[in-house]
Design a protein around this motif. Structure first.
Motif, PDB file in Angstrom:
ATOM      1  N   LEU A  55       0.564  -1.379  -0.498  1.00  0.00           N
ATOM      2  CA  LEU A  55       0.270  -0.394  -0.159  1.00  0.00           C
ATOM      3  C   LEU A  55       0.970   1.659  -0.155  1.00  0.00           C
ATOM      4  CD1 LEU A  55      -2.974  -0.853   2.665  1.00  0.00           C
ATOM      5  CD2 LEU A  55      -2.717  -0.886  -0.020  1.00  0.00           C
ATOM      6  N   THR A  56       1.744   0.860   0.641  1.00  0.00           N
ATOM      7  CA  THR A  56       2.525   2.068   0.854  1.00  0.00           C
ATOM      8  C   THR A  56       2.838   2.737  -1.045  1.00  0.00           C
ATOM      9  OG1 THR A  56       3.549   1.753   3.345  1.00  0.00           O
ATOM     10  CG2 THR A  56       4.906   2.874   1.859  1.00  0.00           C
ATOM     11  N   TRP A  57       3.910   1.911  -0.899  1.00  0.00           N
ATOM     12  CA  TRP A  57       4.343   1.445  -2.568  1.00  0.00           C
ATOM     13  C   TRP A  57       3.233   1.869  -3.586  1.00  0.00           C
ATOM     14  CZ3 TRP A  57       3.277  -2.236  -6.279  1.00  0.00           C
ATOM     15  CH2 TRP A  57       4.375  -1.675  -8.049  1.00  0.00           C
ATOM     16  N   TRP A  58       2.464   1.711  -3.612  1.00  0.00           N
ATOM     17  CA  TRP A  58       1.217   2.172  -4.798  1.00  0.00           C
ATOM     18  C   TRP A  58       1.027   3.781  -4.127  1.00  0.00           C
ATOM     19  CZ3 TRP A  58      -4.408   3.114  -2.537  1.00  0.00           C
ATOM     20  CH2 TRP A  58      -4.635   3.158  -3.834  1.00  0.00           C
ATOM     21  N   ILE A  59       1.374   4.285  -3.136  1.00  0.00           N
ATOM     22  CA  ILE A  59       0.578   5.540  -3.295  1.00  0.00           C
ATOM     23  C   ILE A  59       2.116   6.638  -3.569  1.00  0.00           C
ATOM     24  CG2 ILE A  59      -0.121   6.998  -1.035  1.00  0.00           C
ATOM     25  CD1 ILE A  59      -1.349   4.976   0.443  1.00  0.00           C
ATOM     26  N   ASP A  60       2.781   6.070  -2.551  1.00  0.00           N
ATOM     27  CA  ASP A  60       4.242   6.657  -3.170  1.00  0.00           C
ATOM     28  C   ASP A  60       4.080   6.724  -5.074  1.00  0.00           C
ATOM     29  OD1 ASP A  60       4.949   7.622  -0.665  1.00  0.00           O
ATOM     30  OD2 ASP A  60       6.833   5.337  -0.308  1.00  0.00           O
ATOM     31  N   GLN A  61       4.021   6.058  -5.607  1.00  0.00           N
ATOM     32  CA  GLN A  61       4.337   6.114  -6.688  1.00  0.00           C
ATOM     33  C   GLN A  61       2.740   6.891  -7.500  1.00  0.00           C
ATOM     34  OE1 GLN A  61       7.130   4.406  -8.150  1.00  0.00           O
ATOM     35  NE2 GLN A  61       7.877   4.782  -6.660  1.00  0.00           N
ATOM     36  N   GLY A  62       2.511   7.589  -6.256  1.00  0.00           N
ATOM     37  CA  GLY A  62       1.089   8.101  -7.612  1.00  0.00           C
ATOM     38  C   GLY A  62      -0.880   6.936  -7.215  1.00  0.00           C
ATOM     39  N   ALA A  63      -0.144   6.563  -7.004  1.00  0.00           N
ATOM     40  CA  ALA A  63      -2.203   5.690  -5.889  1.00  0.00           C
ATOM     41  C   ALA A  63      -3.126   5.217  -7.728  1.00  0.00           C
ATOM     42  CB  ALA A  63      -2.737   6.945  -4.879  1.00  0.00           C
ATOM     43  N   SER A  64      -2.257   5.396  -9.195  1.00  0.00           N
ATOM     44  CA  SER A  64      -2.662   5.188 -10.339  1.00  0.00           C
ATOM     45  C   SER A  64      -3.793   4.087 -10.280  1.00  0.00           C
ATOM     46  CB  SER A  64      -1.740   4.789 -11.154  1.00  0.00           C
ATOM     47  OG  SER A  64      -2.369   4.449 -12.380  1.00  0.00           O
ATOM     48  N   PHE A  65      -4.430   4.071 -10.462  1.00  0.00           N
ATOM     49  CA  PHE A  65      -5.744   2.789 -10.726  1.00  0.00           C
ATOM     50  C   PHE A  65      -5.851   2.387 -11.813  1.00  0.00           C
ATOM     51  CE2 PHE A  65      -7.119   5.227  -7.201  1.00  0.00           C
ATOM     52  CZ  PHE A  65      -7.678   4.964  -6.065  1.00  0.00           C
ATOM     53  N   ASP A  66      -4.499   2.338 -12.999  1.00  0.00           N
ATOM     54  CA  ASP A  66      -5.194   2.016 -13.861  1.00  0.00           C
ATOM     55  C   ASP A  66      -3.721   2.112 -14.373  1.00  0.00           C
ATOM     56  OD1 ASP A  66      -4.391   4.815 -14.407  1.00  0.00           O
ATOM     57  OD2 ASP A  66      -5.477   5.045 -15.706  1.00  0.00           O
ATOM     58  N   LYS A  67      -2.793   1.266 -13.673  1.00  0.00           N
ATOM     59  CA  LYS A  67      -1.256   1.400 -14.331  1.00  0.00           C
ATOM     60  C   LYS A  67      -1.323   0.075 -13.494  1.00  0.00           C
ATOM     61  CE  LYS A  67       0.596   6.310 -14.131  1.00  0.00           C
ATOM     62  NZ  LYS A  67       1.779   6.687 -14.428  1.00  0.00           N
ATOM     63  N   LYS A  68       0.234  -0.513 -14.964  1.00  0.00           N
ATOM     64  CA  LYS A  68       0.414  -1.846 -14.176  1.00  0.00           C
ATOM     65  C   LYS A  68       2.478  -1.733 -13.322  1.00  0.00           C
ATOM     66  CE  LYS A  68      -1.102  -3.579 -18.826  1.00  0.00           C
ATOM     67  NZ  LYS A  68      -0.085  -4.244 -20.503  1.00  0.00           N
ATOM     68  N   VAL A  69       2.331  -2.795 -13.235  1.00  0.00           N
ATOM     69  CA  VAL A  69       3.533  -3.022 -11.857  1.00  0.00           C
ATOM     70  C   VAL A  69       4.350  -2.349 -13.298  1.00  0.00           C
ATOM     71  CG1 VAL A  69       5.570  -4.576 -11.034  1.00  0.00           C
ATOM     72  CG2 VAL A  69       2.818  -5.098 -10.573  1.00  0.00           C
ATOM     73  N   SER A  70       5.068  -2.895 -14.239  1.00  0.00           N
ATOM     74  CA  SER A  70       6.024  -2.081 -15.106  1.00  0.00           C
ATOM     75  C   SER A  70       6.141  -1.200 -15.500  1.00  0.00           C
ATOM     76  CB  SER A  70       6.037  -3.372 -16.217  1.00  0.00           C
ATOM     77  OG  SER A  70       5.083  -2.812 -17.160  1.00  0.00           O
ATOM     78  N   GLU A  71       4.306  -0.069 -14.867  1.00  0.00           N
ATOM     79  CA  GLU A  71       4.969   0.668 -15.398  1.00  0.00           C
ATOM     80  C   GLU A  71       5.577   1.556 -14.198  1.00  0.00           C
ATOM     81  OE1 GLU A  71       1.559   2.415 -18.523  1.00  0.00           O
ATOM     82  OE2 GLU A  71       0.589  -0.105 -17.079  1.00  0.00           O
ATOM     83  N   LEU A  72       5.496   1.419 -13.369  1.00  0.00           N
ATOM     84  CA  LEU A  72       5.620   2.514 -12.148  1.00  0.00           C
ATOM     85  C   LEU A  72       7.430   1.503 -11.193  1.00  0.00           C
ATOM     86  CD1 LEU A  72       2.528   1.294  -9.506  1.00  0.00           C
ATOM     87  CD2 LEU A  72       3.217   3.426 -11.014  1.00  0.00           C
ATOM     88  N   LYS A  73       7.997   2.875 -10.307  1.00  0.00           N
ATOM     89  CA  LYS A  73       9.412   2.105  -9.890  1.00  0.00           C
ATOM     90  C   LYS A  73       9.260   1.119  -8.994  1.00  0.00           C
ATOM     91  CE  LYS A  73      13.409   4.211  -8.255  1.00  0.00           C
ATOM     92  NZ  LYS A  73      14.090   6.305  -7.755  1.00  0.00           N
ATOM     93  N   VAL A  74      10.094   0.134  -9.138  1.00  0.00           N
ATOM     94  CA  VAL A  74      10.156  -1.233  -8.691  1.00  0.00           C
ATOM     95  C   VAL A  74      11.722  -0.823  -7.763  1.00  0.00           C
ATOM     96  CG1 VAL A  74      10.009  -3.471  -8.358  1.00  0.00           C
ATOM     97  CG2 VAL A  74       8.865  -2.626  -9.962  1.00  0.00           C
ATOM     98  N   ASN A  75      11.787  -0.477  -6.130  1.00  0.00           N
ATOM     99  CA  ASN A  75      12.718  -0.347  -5.908  1.00  0.00           C
ATOM    100  C   ASN A  75      13.259  -1.809  -5.028  1.00  0.00           C
ATOM    101  OD1 ASN A  75      11.168  -0.539  -3.196  1.00  0.00           O
ATOM    102  ND2 ASN A  75      10.655   1.546  -3.358  1.00  0.00           N
ATOM    103  N   ASP A  76      14.285  -1.566  -4.459  1.00  0.00           N
ATOM    104  CA  ASP A  76      14.534  -2.683  -3.694  1.00  0.00           C
ATOM    105  C   ASP A  76      14.285  -2.520  -2.465  1.00  0.00           C
ATOM    106  OD1 ASP A  76      16.682  -2.753  -5.332  1.00  0.00           O
ATOM    107  OD2 ASP A  76      18.230  -1.930  -4.329  1.00  0.00           O
ATOM    108  N   ALA A  77      13.297  -2.810  -1.804  1.00  0.00           N
ATOM    109  CA  ALA A  77      12.287  -2.792  -1.169  1.00  0.00           C
ATOM    110  C   ALA A  77      11.024  -3.674  -0.971  1.00  0.00           C
ATOM    111  CB  ALA A  77      12.474  -1.386   0.674  1.00  0.00           C
ATOM    112  N   ILE A  78      10.765  -3.162  -2.358  1.00  0.00           N
ATOM    113  CA  ILE A  78       9.655  -3.526  -2.659  1.00  0.00           C
ATOM    114  C   ILE A  78       9.544  -4.833  -3.412  1.00  0.00           C
ATOM    115  CG2 ILE A  78       8.459  -2.302  -4.616  1.00  0.00           C
ATOM    116  CD1 ILE A  78       6.671  -3.303  -1.744  1.00  0.00           C
ATOM    117  N   ARG A  79      10.488  -5.186  -4.339  1.00  0.00           N
ATOM    118  CA  ARG A  79      10.739  -5.972  -5.096  1.00  0.00           C
ATOM    119  C   ARG A  79      10.904  -7.477  -4.391  1.00  0.00           C
ATOM    120  NH1 ARG A  79      15.415  -4.958  -7.491  1.00  0.00           N
ATOM    121  NH2 ARG A  79      14.399  -3.897  -8.787  1.00  0.00           N
TER     122      ARG A  79
END
Length: 509
Positions: free
Chosen positions: A272-296
């Motif tokens: 949830l934290t990662w989703w919000i920090d990445q803009g809380a989009s409702f229509d994006k895929k994982v590949s369209e967001l930044k995946v950091n070492d903590a959430i990977r």
């Protein structure tokens, strides 16, 4: 608009006393149910079998049914002041409850012959009033269940052919989420975030029951927020109520989900934290967001192959490579020492039986103190995960924790730890996870963490650290993910602003 709704509208905020007594409604409401049903069964038995039942007995039962029904109405009204209930169903439930009390009093007055002294032929009202009270009792109970559990609570599992005979719509299957076959192509909200909300939050925040006027069952309602404003702030999880309430101590009245309900896991909060920090989009895929070492590794645990970064597969083909300390073999722990720790209330759980590593948790002993922490070094080789959040430990305990040379994960949230204590952790070279949420740590404390070269995840919600302190720490530990302090974008903007100010100063000179 009835008087109850007017009174409720006039009450801008229910007092603690009102809500305190209101929460006794579910307890009190069972009393009139029992009393009225007993009275009804005794009367049926008397009429059908002509058994001799003491009139005084039934009169006494009816009296207490009327008293308890009245109390249930009062407490129910106080409970309704807390809000979060569907208005139409609440109004019907209120009036039905009042009807139960009124007709219970009438039945008692007739049975006790008090009413007969005033109204001729009052005895003819007895059976109808008792019958109406029982019918209203069933209706009020049904609507009460709807308010608590949803409008289809009673009928949702009605089987065929009874469903068709009752005129009910076809049974709706439970929400089924599309399985994740490729985590990179997974829709973040639909396949990752929404399942978390549905399993942990929607029971109390839906169309029929919206505590704090918050609904989390649709994207539109999530964006709308709750009675005090937005529940998520896109790009800022540390300012988002959705995350804040999950991180409060479980005993806190504002903690969500409430104590006793299924709680969110660390992985779910991280998502949830990662989703919000990445803009809380409702229509994006994982590949369209930044995946950091903590959430990977959390994403990888959902399944579906390697995690991509910027459209390219990362080096890891699944979860991140296992921490070296987790593959390390250590001696078997002394059972007597384990028993000694358990006597203090600590949980001692095996992480790996093959490697003899242990997790020690104080989740059930909030009074765990610095003095008791002196027992921990007796398992200095075996303790790899240590959870002391929400306990009474302070800096003195960290001198003992510093002796746990294989420690990889350390929870110190909501404790009395300060900068001085962090200075003692410099020797924990295997430490990868540190939670300092809700502590008095400042930038000076962050500077003490620079020597922890393997530190990967650091939680800083509600600490006294600043943007500058976080930026300085990340310069020393580039791979560190700081959660709850400020996000990557804020760090970049702060760094840019600092650079621009420096250039401006140089130009002035």
């Amino acid at each position: 608009m009835n008087v109850l709704i007017l009174l409720q509208a006039a009450t801008t905020q229910a007092s603690d006393w009102a809500l305190f007594f209101g929460h006794f409604h579910p307890l009190i409401v069972h009393l009139p149910i029992g009393f009225l049903l007993i009275a009804g069964l005794l009367e049926i038995d008397r009429l059908t079998r002509r058994n001799s039942v003491s009139s005084h007995t039934i009169t006494l039962i009816l009296f207490w049914s009327a008293v308890s029904a009245t109390m249930a109405c009062v407490f129910g009204y106080l409970l309704s002041l807390g809000g979060g209930y569907e208005a139409e169903t609440l109004e019907e439930h209120q009036w039905q409850g009042i009807g139960v009390a009124v007709f219970a009093w009438i039945a008692w007055a007739v049975k006790s012959e008090n009413l007969g002294r005033v109204i001729p032929f009052a005895q003819l009202m007895y059976v109808p009033s008792l019958a109406v009270a029982l019918l209203l009792l069933l209706a009020a109970g049904h609507h009460g269940g709807n308010l608590t559990h949803g409008s289809d609570y009673l009928t949702q599992y009605t089987p065929e052919p009874f469903r068709t005979l009752a005129g009910l719509p076809p049974k709706q299957s439970e929400i089924k989420f599309k399985p994740i076959t490729d985590v990179n192509q997974a829709m973040v909200y639909q396949q990752i975030v929404n399942p978390i909300l549905q399993s942990r939050c929607v029971q109390c925040h839906n169309a029929d029951k919206s505590k704090a006027k918050l609904r989390l069952d649709t994207p539109e309602m999530i964006k709308k927020g709750y009675e005090d404003g937005p529940v998520i702030v896109a790009g800022k999880s540390s300012n988002s109520e959705l995350v804040k309430v999950c991180l409060l101590p479980e005993e806190d009245d504002h903690h969500m989900p409430p104590k006793g309900k299924n709680q969110l896991t660390e992985g779910q909060i991280a998502l949830l934290t990662w989703w919000i920090d990445q803009g809380a989009s409702f229509d994006k895929k994982v590949s369209e967001l930044k995946v950091n070492d903590a959430i990977r590794p959390v994403l990888a645990s959902l399944g579906g192959g390697p995690i991509e970064t910027d459209g390219k597969p990362s080096v890891a083909s699944g979860p991140m490579p296992e921490s070296p300390v987790l593959t390390m073999n250590v001696p078997v722990a002394d059972e007597k020492i384990i028993d000694e720790l358990k006597k203090t209330g600590l949980l001692v759980l095996p992480i790996s039986k093959e490697q003899n590593q242990l997790e020690v948790s104080a989740v059930n002993v909030k009074t765990f103190s610095d003095a008791q922490a002196a027992l921990l070094p007796k398992l200095n080789n075996q303790i790899v995960w240590l959870k002391l959040g929400n306990t009474e430990v302070s800096d003195a305990a960290l001198s003992q924790i510093a002796k746990l040379k294989n420690l990889q994960k350390l929870h110190l949230e909501q404790t009395k730890v300060t900068n001085a204590g962090l200075k003692q952790l410099k020797g924990l070279q295997h430490l990868e996870y540190l939670n300092l949420y809700g502590t008095a740590v400042t930038d000076a404390g962050l500077a003490e963490l620079v020597s922890l070269k393997n530190l990967k995840t650091l939680y800083l919600w509600q600490t006294k650290t600043t943007e500058q302190g976080v930026v300085s720490l990340k310069e020393a530990l580039p791979k560190l993910e700081v959660i709850g302090g400020i996000n990557e974008q804020a760090i970049a903007e702060f760094a840019k602003a600092t650079t621009d100010e420096t250039k401006a100063d140089n130009n002035k000179n």
